[in-house]
Design a protein around this motif. Structure first.
Motif, PDB file in Angstrom:
ATOM      1  N   TYR A 205      -5.705  -8.625  12.791  1.00  0.00           N
ATOM      2  CA  TYR A 205      -5.205  -7.461  12.060  1.00  0.00           C
ATOM      3  C   TYR A 205      -4.098  -6.763  12.847  1.00  0.00           C
ATOM      4  N   CYS A 206      -3.055  -6.367  12.140  1.00  0.00           N
ATOM      5  CA  CYS A 206      -1.980  -5.574  12.745  1.00  0.00           C
ATOM      6  C   CYS A 206      -1.580  -4.485  11.751  1.00  0.00           C
ATOM      7  N   PHE A 207      -2.138  -3.289  11.956  1.00  0.00           N
ATOM      8  CA  PHE A 207      -1.860  -2.168  11.068  1.00  0.00           C
ATOM      9  C   PHE A 207      -0.720  -1.290  11.591  1.00  0.00           C
ATOM     10  N   ASP A 208      -0.221  -1.612  12.767  1.00  0.00           N
ATOM     11  CA  ASP A 208       0.813  -0.789  13.403  1.00  0.00           C
ATOM     12  C   ASP A 208       2.164  -1.486  13.265  1.00  0.00           C
ATOM     13  N   VAL A 232       1.071 -12.356   9.293  1.00  0.00           N
ATOM     14  CA  VAL A 232       0.460 -11.223   9.986  1.00  0.00           C
ATOM     15  C   VAL A 232      -0.803 -10.762   9.273  1.00  0.00           C
ATOM     16  N   GLY A 233      -1.872 -10.592  10.044  1.00  0.00           N
ATOM     17  CA  GLY A 233      -3.145 -10.150   9.497  1.00  0.00           C
ATOM     18  C   GLY A 233      -3.108  -8.705   9.035  1.00  0.00           C
ATOM     19  N   ILE A 234      -3.656  -8.475   7.866  1.00  0.00           N
ATOM     20  CA  ILE A 234      -3.697  -7.139   7.262  1.00  0.00           C
ATOM     21  C   ILE A 234      -4.891  -7.133   6.306  1.00  0.00           C
ATOM     22  N   GLY A 235      -5.243  -5.996   5.791  1.00  0.00           N
ATOM     23  CA  GLY A 235      -6.355  -5.953   4.846  1.00  0.00           C
ATOM     24  C   GLY A 235      -6.555  -4.560   4.288  1.00  0.00           C
ATOM     25  N   PRO A 236      -7.171  -4.451   3.101  1.00  0.00           N
ATOM     26  CA  PRO A 236      -7.456  -3.140   2.509  1.00  0.00           C
ATOM     27  C   PRO A 236      -8.644  -2.478   3.199  1.00  0.00           C
ATOM     28  N   LEU A 237      -8.408  -1.379   3.857  1.00  0.00           N
ATOM     29  CA  LEU A 237      -9.483  -0.651   4.529  1.00  0.00           C
ATOM     30  C   LEU A 237     -10.360   0.034   3.483  1.00  0.00           C
ATOM     31  N   SER A 265      -8.215  12.342   4.514  1.00  0.00           N
ATOM     32  CA  SER A 265      -7.857  13.366   3.524  1.00  0.00           C
ATOM     33  C   SER A 265      -7.887  12.847   2.091  1.00  0.00           C
ATOM     34  N   ALA A 266      -8.158  11.551   1.906  1.00  0.00           N
ATOM     35  CA  ALA A 266      -8.113  10.957   0.573  1.00  0.00           C
ATOM     36  C   ALA A 266      -9.342  11.332  -0.251  1.00  0.00           C
ATOM     37  N   ASP A 267      -9.147  11.553  -1.531  1.00  0.00           N
ATOM     38  CA  ASP A 267     -10.266  11.784  -2.443  1.00  0.00           C
ATOM     39  C   ASP A 267     -11.058  10.492  -2.656  1.00  0.00           C
ATOM     40  N   ASP A 268     -10.329   9.366  -2.652  1.00  0.00           N
ATOM     41  CA  ASP A 268     -10.953   8.053  -2.836  1.00  0.00           C
ATOM     42  C   ASP A 268     -10.474   7.176  -1.684  1.00  0.00           C
ATOM     43  N   GLU A 269     -11.320   7.032  -0.653  1.00  0.00           N
ATOM     44  CA  GLU A 269     -10.910   6.311   0.549  1.00  0.00           C
ATOM     45  C   GLU A 269     -10.602   4.844   0.256  1.00  0.00           C
ATOM     46  N   ARG A 270     -11.398   4.209  -0.570  1.00  0.00           N
ATOM     47  CA  ARG A 270     -11.183   2.800  -0.891  1.00  0.00           C
ATOM     48  C   ARG A 270      -9.839   2.604  -1.587  1.00  0.00           C
ATOM     49  N   GLU A 271      -9.521   3.484  -2.528  1.00  0.00           N
ATOM     50  CA  GLU A 271      -8.248   3.391  -3.243  1.00  0.00           C
ATOM     51  C   GLU A 271      -7.082   3.636  -2.294  1.00  0.00           C
ATOM     52  N   GLU A 272      -7.237   4.588  -1.406  1.00  0.00           N
ATOM     53  CA  GLU A 272      -6.184   4.879  -0.437  1.00  0.00           C
ATOM     54  C   GLU A 272      -5.990   3.687   0.504  1.00  0.00           C
ATOM     55  N   GLY A 273      -7.085   3.017   0.857  1.00  0.00           N
ATOM     56  CA  GLY A 273      -6.988   1.835   1.702  1.00  0.00           C
ATOM     57  C   GLY A 273      -6.175   0.730   1.050  1.00  0.00           C
ATOM     58  N   LYS A 274      -6.366   0.542  -0.241  1.00  0.00           N
ATOM     59  CA  LYS A 274      -5.572  -0.448  -0.964  1.00  0.00           C
ATOM     60  C   LYS A 274      -4.096  -0.060  -0.974  1.00  0.00           C
ATOM     61  N   LYS A 275      -3.826   1.213  -1.189  1.00  0.00           N
ATOM     62  CA  LYS A 275      -2.448   1.691  -1.233  1.00  0.00           C
ATOM     63  C   LYS A 275      -1.764   1.481   0.119  1.00  0.00           C
ATOM     64  N   ILE A 276      -2.465   1.804   1.197  1.00  0.00           N
ATOM     65  CA  ILE A 276      -1.920   1.627   2.545  1.00  0.00           C
ATOM     66  C   ILE A 276      -1.607   0.151   2.792  1.00  0.00           C
ATOM     67  N   CYS A 277      -2.526  -0.728   2.397  1.00  0.00           N
ATOM     68  CA  CYS A 277      -2.341  -2.149   2.612  1.00  0.00           C
ATOM     69  C   CYS A 277      -1.121  -2.670   1.851  1.00  0.00           C
ATOM     70  N   ALA A 278      -0.965  -2.266   0.588  1.00  0.00           N
ATOM     71  CA  ALA A 278       0.183  -2.699  -0.210  1.00  0.00           C
ATOM     72  C   ALA A 278       1.490  -2.238   0.419  1.00  0.00           C
ATOM     73  N   GLU A 279       1.492  -1.012   0.940  1.00  0.00           N
ATOM     74  CA  GLU A 279       2.700  -0.490   1.589  1.00  0.00           C
ATOM     75  C   GLU A 279       3.027  -1.278   2.851  1.00  0.00           C
ATOM     76  N   LEU A 280       1.997  -1.608   3.634  1.00  0.00           N
ATOM     77  CA  LEU A 280       2.226  -2.354   4.868  1.00  0.00           C
ATOM     78  C   LEU A 280       2.749  -3.765   4.579  1.00  0.00           C
ATOM     79  N   ILE A 281       2.275  -4.384   3.517  1.00  0.00           N
ATOM     80  CA  ILE A 281       2.794  -5.697   3.142  1.00  0.00           C
ATOM     81  C   ILE A 281       4.288  -5.606   2.857  1.00  0.00           C
ATOM     82  N   GLN A 282       4.682  -4.598   2.097  1.00  0.00           N
ATOM     83  CA  GLN A 282       6.101  -4.407   1.799  1.00  0.00           C
ATOM     84  C   GLN A 282       6.907  -4.206   3.081  1.00  0.00           C
ATOM     85  N   VAL A 307      -4.339  -5.862  -4.297  1.00  0.00           N
ATOM     86  CA  VAL A 307      -3.358  -5.350  -3.337  1.00  0.00           C
ATOM     87  C   VAL A 307      -2.094  -6.200  -3.350  1.00  0.00           C
ATOM     88  N   ILE A 308      -2.255  -7.511  -3.402  1.00  0.00           N
ATOM     89  CA  ILE A 308      -1.086  -8.394  -3.434  1.00  0.00           C
ATOM     90  C   ILE A 308      -0.244  -8.113  -4.664  1.00  0.00           C
TER      91      ILE A 308
END
Length: 322
Positions: A205-208, A232-237, A265-282, A307-308
């Motif tokens: 995993y590389c989230f940075d 590069v390893g990544i994943g939806p938190l 700070s997210a209302d839905d942590e799982r949904e925010e994790g998917k959003k973060i992952c999609a952004e990192l892929i881009q 996410v993909i």
């Protein structure tokens, strides 16, 4: 480049496996792989159902091999069943569990099933698994397995020199872990893996993003990114709790503070994790030296597919059939 031109480039001479992952990389496309894990079962239907959302989305799907040093249905059997469903696997091989004879037999088995990709790994320490008294084998190290697979593929012979009738066609992978290189650091391990036969690398995993830029920038200085295709390893938190656990317990994994704060700070942590992952892929798609991403999320195959799709990374990319 048009779809026709890209596919012609991908199929033009010298492909080692002819699999979808190799064709995407050969054509200069941004590759996407994911991961699935077998369980202790004799019923493959639920496992195939779980991986089904990745059909037509991932270029290949890794099948883990005794992850966390636990027994499960044969990875080779599941990978073969996935092939029948049109999902090309990256079959993971650990040198922990098989001696030299068994490794060769399973590589031949992979070739017989048409499996186009393997990932050569050491394997987790049995003492940390559920069978701590199990005997690790280690006839070879992971680089030795790469050399063995390359010889079987390219020379058409077994380790002892005996001829193989119909050598396996395989793209050979290795593992890697991005980090911020220290002054004077050299990629000795990666050089050894390339020399042993590695064609592609899937990373921890590389989230940075800054770590990725620093690492692949240094690898480029040594010409490594020209010789090895990095995914590069990544994943939806799934949650802040999971992110903190990974940050504290997984070797080589660091979750940047801004990501932790977004999850907190997210209302839905799982949904925010998917959003973060999609952004990192881009964002990773724009990092020089990165040829693709490898998504890992235990038993979250549907989430990875989502996410993909959400990342848009496949938009405009020619379709490559399995």
């Amino acid at each position: 480049m048009t779809e026709t031109a890209m596919n012609e480039a991908a199929t033009a001479g010298g492909l080692k496996s002819g699999g979808k992952l190799e064709r995407v990389l050969a054509a200069g496309g941004f590759a996407v792989t994911c991961e699935t894990s077998p369980t202790a079962t004799t019923d493959l239907a639920p496992l195939l159902e779980r991986v089904a959302p990745l059909h037509g989305v991932a270029d290949a799907v890794n099948v883990t091999d005794g992850a966390t040093a636990k027994a499960h249905v044969s990875s080779l059997v599941l990978a073969g069943a996935m092939m029948q469903q049109g999902i090309q696997p990256v079959l993971q091989f650990t040198v922990r569990d098989r001696n030299l004879i068994a490794l060769q037999g399973d590589i031949l088995g992979a070739g017989a099933l048409g499996i186009p990709n393997i990932l050569c790994l050491t394997g987790d320490d049995p003492k940390k698994g559920e069978e701590p008294d199990a005997s690790p084998v280690f006839d070879l190290d992971s680089a030795g397995l790469m050399r063995l697979a390359r010889r079987m593929r390219d020379e058409g012979v077994l380790n002892a020199g005996r001829e193989i009738k119909g050598p396996p066609r395989l793209l050979i992978g290795c593992a890697d872990a991005p980090m911020v290189p220290k002054p004077g650091w050299e990629p000795k391990s990666l050089r050894a893996k390339i020399d042993a036969g590695a064609d592609f690398a899937q990373t921890q995993y590389c989230f940075d993003l800054e770590t990725a830029k620093a690492y692949f920038g240094r690898l480029a200085d040594f010409g490594i990114t020209e010789r090895l295709a990095f995914l590069v390893g990544i994943g939806p938190l799934a949650s802040l709790r999971q992110a903190k656990w990974m940050d504290e317990n997984l070797f080589g994994v660091s979750i940047p503070e801004p990501i932790l704060k977004r999850l907190e700070s997210a209302d839905d942590e799982r949904e925010e994790g998917k959003k973060i992952c999609a952004e990192l892929i881009q964002q990773l798609r724009e990092v020089p030296g990165v040829r693709g991403v490898h998504l890992m999320a235990p038993r979250q195959e549907a989430a990875m597919a989502e996410v993909i799709e959400r990342s848009g990374v496949l938009n405009g990319r020619p379709a490559f059939s399995a």
